[in-house]
Design a protein around this motif. Structure first.
Motif, PDB file in Angstrom:
ATOM      1  N   GLY A 168       0.835  -1.194   0.000  1.00 18.63           N
ATOM      2  CA  GLY A 168       0.000   0.000   0.000  1.00 18.63           C
ATOM      3  C   GLY A 168       0.865   1.238   0.000  1.00 18.63           C
ATOM      4  O   GLY A 168       2.085   1.170   0.213  1.00 18.63           O
ATOM      5  N   TYR A 169       0.238   2.393  -0.194  1.00 18.48           N
ATOM      6  CA  TYR A 169       0.998   3.629  -0.377  1.00 18.48           C
ATOM      7  C   TYR A 169       0.364   4.832   0.314  1.00 18.48           C
ATOM      8  O   TYR A 169       0.766   5.962   0.064  1.00 18.48           O
ATOM      9  N   ALA A 177       5.565   6.810   6.085  1.00 25.36           N
ATOM     10  CA  ALA A 177       6.205   6.482   4.811  1.00 25.36           C
ATOM     11  C   ALA A 177       7.339   5.484   5.007  1.00 25.36           C
ATOM     12  O   ALA A 177       7.482   4.514   4.240  1.00 25.36           O
ATOM     13  N   LEU A 178       8.145   5.682   6.019  1.00 24.43           N
ATOM     14  CA  LEU A 178       9.270   4.775   6.276  1.00 24.43           C
ATOM     15  C   LEU A 178       8.782   3.384   6.663  1.00 24.43           C
ATOM     16  O   LEU A 178       9.306   2.382   6.173  1.00 24.43           O
ATOM     17  N   GLY A 200      -3.229  -2.493  -2.733  1.00 19.50           N
ATOM     18  CA  GLY A 200      -4.316  -1.678  -2.206  1.00 19.50           C
ATOM     19  C   GLY A 200      -4.014  -0.199  -2.390  1.00 19.50           C
ATOM     20  O   GLY A 200      -3.142   0.350  -1.717  1.00 19.50           O
ATOM     21  N   ILE A 201      -4.724   0.441  -3.311  1.00 22.32           N
ATOM     22  CA  ILE A 201      -4.489   1.848  -3.636  1.00 22.32           C
ATOM     23  C   ILE A 201      -5.592   2.689  -3.001  1.00 22.32           C
ATOM     24  O   ILE A 201      -6.774   2.319  -3.036  1.00 22.32           O
ATOM     25  N   ASP A 205      -3.253   8.531  -3.126  1.00 25.15           N
ATOM     26  CA  ASP A 205      -1.886   8.017  -2.997  1.00 25.15           C
ATOM     27  C   ASP A 205      -0.883   8.736  -3.889  1.00 25.15           C
ATOM     28  O   ASP A 205       0.286   8.891  -3.516  1.00 25.15           O
ATOM     29  N   LEU A 206      -1.310   9.165  -5.065  1.00 24.04           N
ATOM     30  CA  LEU A 206      -0.376   9.833  -5.977  1.00 24.04           C
ATOM     31  C   LEU A 206      -0.075  11.262  -5.554  1.00 24.04           C
ATOM     32  O   LEU A 206       0.746  11.936  -6.186  1.00 24.04           O
TER      33      LEU A 206
END
Length: 230
Positions: A168-169, A177-178, A200-201, A205-206
């Motif tokens: 996932g993001y 994030a880490l 899983g988006i 996320d972008l």
């Protein structure tokens, strides 16, 4: 190795549809269709937004249930508070409900699709993948053949749970994030020819901290499977 993915876009609501359209275009370009849209029924769908949802179906999307409002009504107990702090914030809707409340929510979510004139979905994904107080054995009396949790996918009729890697993001802080980047690396290393990765988006996320990682995945491409293919 051409990697296989089970692709889902979470938190599909009338307010996130414009981002879902953008992600669908990226997935089409990357050859990562079909995609499963995790729909939040109690988020104020209108006739116009339902038409948009049907249009996404026509482009290769499948629909799944994803809670009711995707928000907790209250934090219940220290376990929920810890989960909220580390993972879910205010999204793990099931964790604020008792067993009867979870059952009702899952039934209401299923019934909404028929009431809205949409195809009957087979997959249910609780918000933040947190099933809460409901044991898997009680799925026999609920109208969902498949359930996805954080660790894998459960088939009700065969009573089989298949553990699957997931990436996932959704990361809005450096610490998240880490940790998520490390989680993704471990899960991608776990994957194999016989073990597809759940991708899983989330709609934004972008625009978040791991956008470049997701862009790199789109660039590499792969093969997308339907959850039914499992």
């Amino acid at each position: 190795m051409t990697r296989q993915y089970l692709v889902s876009i979470h938190d599909v609501t009338p307010e996130t549809l414009y981002r879902v359209h953008e992600l669908m275009e990226r997935l089409e370009t990357a050859g990562l269709l079909p995609v499963t849209l995790l729909v939040v029924p109690g988020s104020g769908w209108s006739d116009t937004s339902l038409r948009e949802l049907r249009g996404l179906q026509q482009r290769g999307a499948e629909l799944a249930g994803h809670g009711w409002i995707h928000r907790v009504r209250e934090i219940r107990g220290w376990k929920h508070r810890l989960h909220s702090t580390l993972i879910s914030r205010n999204a793990a809707e099931h964790l604020s409900l008792d067993r009867a409340g979870v059952r009702k929510l899952m039934r209401d979510c299923h019934d909404w699709f028929g009431d809205a004139g949409l195809p009957e979905p087979s997959l249910y994904v609780p918000p933040a993948w947190a099933l809460g107080a409901l044991p898997l054995s009680e799925l026999q009396s609920l109208p969902w053949p498949y359930l996805e949790t954080l660790s894998g996918v459960y088939c009700r009729d065969r009573q089989v749970f298949r553990r699957l890697p997931m990436v996932g993001y959704e990361t809005d802080t450096l610490a998240r994030a880490l940790s998520v980047r490390g989680w993704n690396a471990l899960n991608l290393a776990w994957a194999s020819d016989r073990l597809p990765v759940r991708l899983g988006i989330h709609p934004h996320d972008l625009q978040l901290r791991l956008a470049a990682d997701l862009e790199a995945l789109f660039h590499r491409g792969g093969t997308a499977l339907s959850y039914r293919d499992l």
